[in-house]
Scaffold this motif. Sequence first.
Motif, short mmCIF file in Angstrom:
data_model
loop_
_atom_site.label_atom_id
_atom_site.label_comp_id
_atom_site.label_asym_id
_atom_site.label_seq_id
_atom_site.Cartn_x
_atom_site.Cartn_y
_atom_site.Cartn_z
N SER A 13 -70.32 -37.06 65.55
CA SER A 13 -69.78 -38.24 66.21
C SER A 13 -69.27 -39.24 65.18
O SER A 13 -69.90 -39.45 64.13
CB SER A 13 -70.86 -38.91 67.06
OG SER A 13 -70.39 -40.15 67.55
N ARG A 15 -69.23 -42.34 65.79
CA ARG A 15 -69.93 -43.59 66.10
C ARG A 15 -71.36 -43.63 65.57
O ARG A 15 -72.11 -44.55 65.89
CB ARG A 15 -69.89 -43.85 67.60
CG ARG A 15 -68.45 -44.07 68.09
CD ARG A 15 -68.38 -44.38 69.54
NE ARG A 15 -69.08 -45.61 69.86
CZ ARG A 15 -68.50 -46.81 69.96
NH1 ARG A 15 -67.22 -46.94 69.76
NH2 ARG A 15 -69.22 -47.87 70.28
N ARG A 16 -71.72 -42.63 64.76
CA ARG A 16 -73.06 -42.59 64.16
C ARG A 16 -72.92 -42.37 62.66
O ARG A 16 -71.97 -41.75 62.21
CB ARG A 16 -73.87 -41.46 64.79
CG ARG A 16 -74.16 -41.71 66.28
CD ARG A 16 -74.97 -40.62 66.93
NE ARG A 16 -76.17 -40.31 66.17
CZ ARG A 16 -76.67 -39.08 66.05
NH1 ARG A 16 -76.09 -38.05 66.63
NH2 ARG A 16 -77.76 -38.88 65.35
N GLY A 17 -73.90 -42.84 61.91
CA GLY A 17 -73.93 -42.63 60.47
C GLY A 17 -74.30 -41.18 60.16
O GLY A 17 -73.86 -40.26 60.85
N GLN A 19 -75.72 -37.72 60.29
CA GLN A 19 -76.26 -36.91 61.37
C GLN A 19 -76.75 -35.61 60.75
O GLN A 19 -75.96 -34.87 60.15
CB GLN A 19 -75.18 -36.65 62.42
CG GLN A 19 -74.71 -37.95 63.06
CD GLN A 19 -73.31 -37.87 63.60
OE1 GLN A 19 -73.06 -37.14 64.55
NE2 GLN A 19 -72.39 -38.62 62.99
N ARG A 104 -71.10 -36.96 58.32
CA ARG A 104 -70.74 -38.25 58.87
C ARG A 104 -69.27 -38.53 58.64
O ARG A 104 -68.62 -37.88 57.82
CB ARG A 104 -71.56 -39.38 58.25
CG ARG A 104 -71.19 -39.67 56.81
CD ARG A 104 -71.82 -40.94 56.24
NE ARG A 104 -71.35 -42.12 56.93
CZ ARG A 104 -72.14 -43.15 57.22
NH1 ARG A 104 -73.40 -43.17 56.85
NH2 ARG A 104 -71.64 -44.19 57.86
N ASP A 109 -71.94 -48.04 57.95
CA ASP A 109 -72.84 -48.04 59.11
C ASP A 109 -72.60 -49.26 60.00
O ASP A 109 -72.68 -49.15 61.22
CB ASP A 109 -74.30 -48.02 58.65
CG ASP A 109 -74.72 -46.66 58.11
OD1 ASP A 109 -74.00 -45.67 58.35
OD2 ASP A 109 -75.76 -46.60 57.43
N LEU A 112 -69.21 -48.92 62.58
CA LEU A 112 -69.01 -47.74 63.43
C LEU A 112 -68.66 -48.05 64.88
O LEU A 112 -68.18 -47.19 65.61
CB LEU A 112 -70.27 -46.85 63.39
CG LEU A 112 -70.66 -46.30 62.02
CD1 LEU A 112 -72.04 -45.65 62.09
CD2 LEU A 112 -69.62 -45.33 61.51
N SER A 118 -64.77 -37.20 67.74
CA SER A 118 -65.76 -36.38 67.05
C SER A 118 -65.10 -35.16 66.46
O SER A 118 -63.97 -34.81 66.83
CB SER A 118 -66.88 -35.96 68.02
OG SER A 118 -66.35 -35.13 69.02
#
Length: 124
Positions: A13, A15-17, A19, A104, A109, A112, A118
């Motif tokens: 994603s 929208r996330r740091g 993963q 990522r 962070d 985001l 994605s």
Amino acid sequence: MAQRTDYLCVSVSSRRGWQTFNLSDSVTRVASIRGRWSVDTRNYAPVGAYGHQGRAAEALAPYNQYKHDQSFPFGALLMDSDNEAIWIQNPVVFSNNIKIVSLRINDADNALGDNGGSLQVCFD
């Protein structure tokens, strides 16, 4: 010899740091990368793992402090390798087998929230 067609795929994603994915088997390479994402969906067209290039990169340059890693373009697909980010743009072979991978988007962070999209990263 039969060619392997069962890839281990993960969805990363924008929208996330970082993963982290525990893969069900050891892998030796990134087989494919699909999808598109953006570090600012309202102002910049979605891109692939190579990140924002050309005019978009120039327009984003004043905001470079919001990159996770200054060495790579905004929107680049990053992979953690021994606590150092590396840029994964295309299929790549690893120097050793891996079973856990962290990925990522190259965006800070705290930046985001305006991202979108994605990438599906497949390993074998």
